[in-house]
Design a protein around this motif. Sequence first.
Motif, PDB file in Angstrom:
ATOM      1  N   ASP A 123      33.702  23.980  40.158  1.00 63.40           N
ATOM      2  CA  ASP A 123      33.031  23.507  41.380  1.00 63.40           C
ATOM      3  C   ASP A 123      33.492  24.275  42.620  1.00 63.40           C
ATOM      4  N   ALA A 124      34.792  24.614  42.671  1.00 63.27           N
ATOM      5  CA  ALA A 124      35.323  25.212  43.897  1.00 63.27           C
ATOM      6  C   ALA A 124      34.755  26.606  44.162  1.00 63.27           C
ATOM      7  N   TYR A 125      34.074  27.174  43.182  1.00 64.52           N
ATOM      8  CA  TYR A 125      33.340  28.431  43.399  1.00 64.52           C
ATOM      9  C   TYR A 125      32.450  28.291  44.636  1.00 64.52           C
ATOM     10  N   ARG A 164      37.200  33.568  38.415  1.00 67.53           N
ATOM     11  CA  ARG A 164      36.329  34.714  38.744  1.00 67.53           C
ATOM     12  C   ARG A 164      35.118  34.813  37.831  1.00 67.53           C
ATOM     13  N   GLY A 165      34.574  33.677  37.437  1.00 68.91           N
ATOM     14  CA  GLY A 165      33.332  33.695  36.673  1.00 68.91           C
ATOM     15  C   GLY A 165      32.156  33.634  37.625  1.00 68.91           C
ATOM     16  N   PRO A 166      30.935  33.756  37.083  1.00 65.22           N
ATOM     17  CA  PRO A 166      29.742  33.670  37.923  1.00 65.22           C
ATOM     18  C   PRO A 166      29.366  32.226  38.269  1.00 65.22           C
ATOM     19  N   SER A 172      27.503  32.068  33.393  1.00 70.24           N
ATOM     20  CA  SER A 172      28.797  31.355  33.484  1.00 70.24           C
ATOM     21  C   SER A 172      29.127  30.721  32.133  1.00 70.24           C
ATOM     22  N   GLU A 173      28.107  30.229  31.451  1.00 66.40           N
ATOM     23  CA  GLU A 173      28.335  29.647  30.116  1.00 66.40           C
ATOM     24  C   GLU A 173      28.928  30.710  29.181  1.00 66.40           C
ATOM     25  N   ASP A 174      28.312  31.900  29.163  1.00 65.21           N
ATOM     26  CA  ASP A 174      28.825  32.968  28.276  1.00 65.21           C
ATOM     27  C   ASP A 174      30.246  33.349  28.658  1.00 65.21           C
ATOM     28  N   HIS A 175      30.435  33.569  29.964  1.00 66.28           N
ATOM     29  CA  HIS A 175      31.727  34.035  30.460  1.00 66.28           C
ATOM     30  C   HIS A 175      32.848  33.057  30.108  1.00 66.28           C
ATOM     31  N   PHE A 176      32.618  31.778  30.448  1.00 68.29           N
ATOM     32  CA  PHE A 176      33.696  30.800  30.287  1.00 68.29           C
ATOM     33  C   PHE A 176      33.827  30.329  28.827  1.00 68.29           C
ATOM     34  N   ALA A 177      32.713  30.260  28.104  1.00 70.75           N
ATOM     35  CA  ALA A 177      32.819  29.859  26.687  1.00 70.75           C
ATOM     36  C   ALA A 177      33.654  30.903  25.948  1.00 70.75           C
ATOM     37  N   ARG A 178      33.475  32.186  26.315  1.00 69.37           N
ATOM     38  CA  ARG A 178      34.271  33.247  25.686  1.00 69.37           C
ATOM     39  C   ARG A 178      35.752  33.067  26.032  1.00 69.37           C
TER      40      ARG A 178
END
Length: 270
Positions: A123-125, A164-166, A172-178
């Motif tokens: 959320d803080a993004y 530093r994800g999107p 963001s799902e791809d980035h953080f799930a990885r």
Amino acid sequence: MELAAEREASPEEIRSFRELGHACVRGLATPDEVAAFAPSICDAADRLAWNRDIPPQRQRTYDQAFHQAIGLCWQDEAIREFVFAPRFARVAAELLGVDGVRLYHDQALVKRAGGGPTPWHQDAYYWPVDAGAAITMWMALVDIPPEVGSMVFADGSHRRGDLRGPAISDESEDHFARLVEEEALSTSTHGAMAAGDATFHAGWTLHSAGPNPSADDRPAMTVIYVADGATVLVPERDEQRLDLALYLPGAMPGGPAATDRNPLLWRSGT
Ligand SMILES: O=C(O)CCC(=O)C(=O)O
């Protein structure tokens, strides 16, 4: 109906929030209290969700996750009473470990029957305030069965700051799930909820939610609080510039996060 009767955050809730970045507070509102407010919130969310009329072929994953209606407390007096409830604000302040909290903003999130998953995000993004000084409360407005469930949190991720994800999206799902998979991060969920149960999570706590395979909508109401005395940061990205304009109108970086849209909702000893 008054939501003034207060309750303290328990030592276990405080430990969970500080160590894991999330806490579950069962029964924060009674079923009767929720029943008194939920119709106004759901009705306003239905009318005012900014993404309610996007045609299916143009809907992104985020639009399919839920209808999102922001700032409902400024539209309806009954909803204001719910959002401004000192009981909720006190728990937020005690979890954060601060003397008082102000409103940052509210939003209703109605995951429609058959709605998709909520992608992993932080959320803080979006926030132009110190993430350690803000907290999100998410309250179930109906009983939520196990197959729908509540959010999934990456335990302790709040201590890692901006990952530093999107922005929330398929990316963001791809980035953080990885990230979750590669680093074998521990995740937890508080699972099924009764109406009036709430979770609280920290600004940098990485989280997601599953789809809604049921035949019923899953309405939830969120209130985001900022510590009294928190300072506005220089926005780093467009999303933070937008939040600054919408939720802290007229506030300047370096100044207090305390405009007339950010009333003090609870302060210890008052
Ligand atoms: O309601 C959901 O599915 C997700 C909510 C969420 O991400 C939040 O409140 O920060």
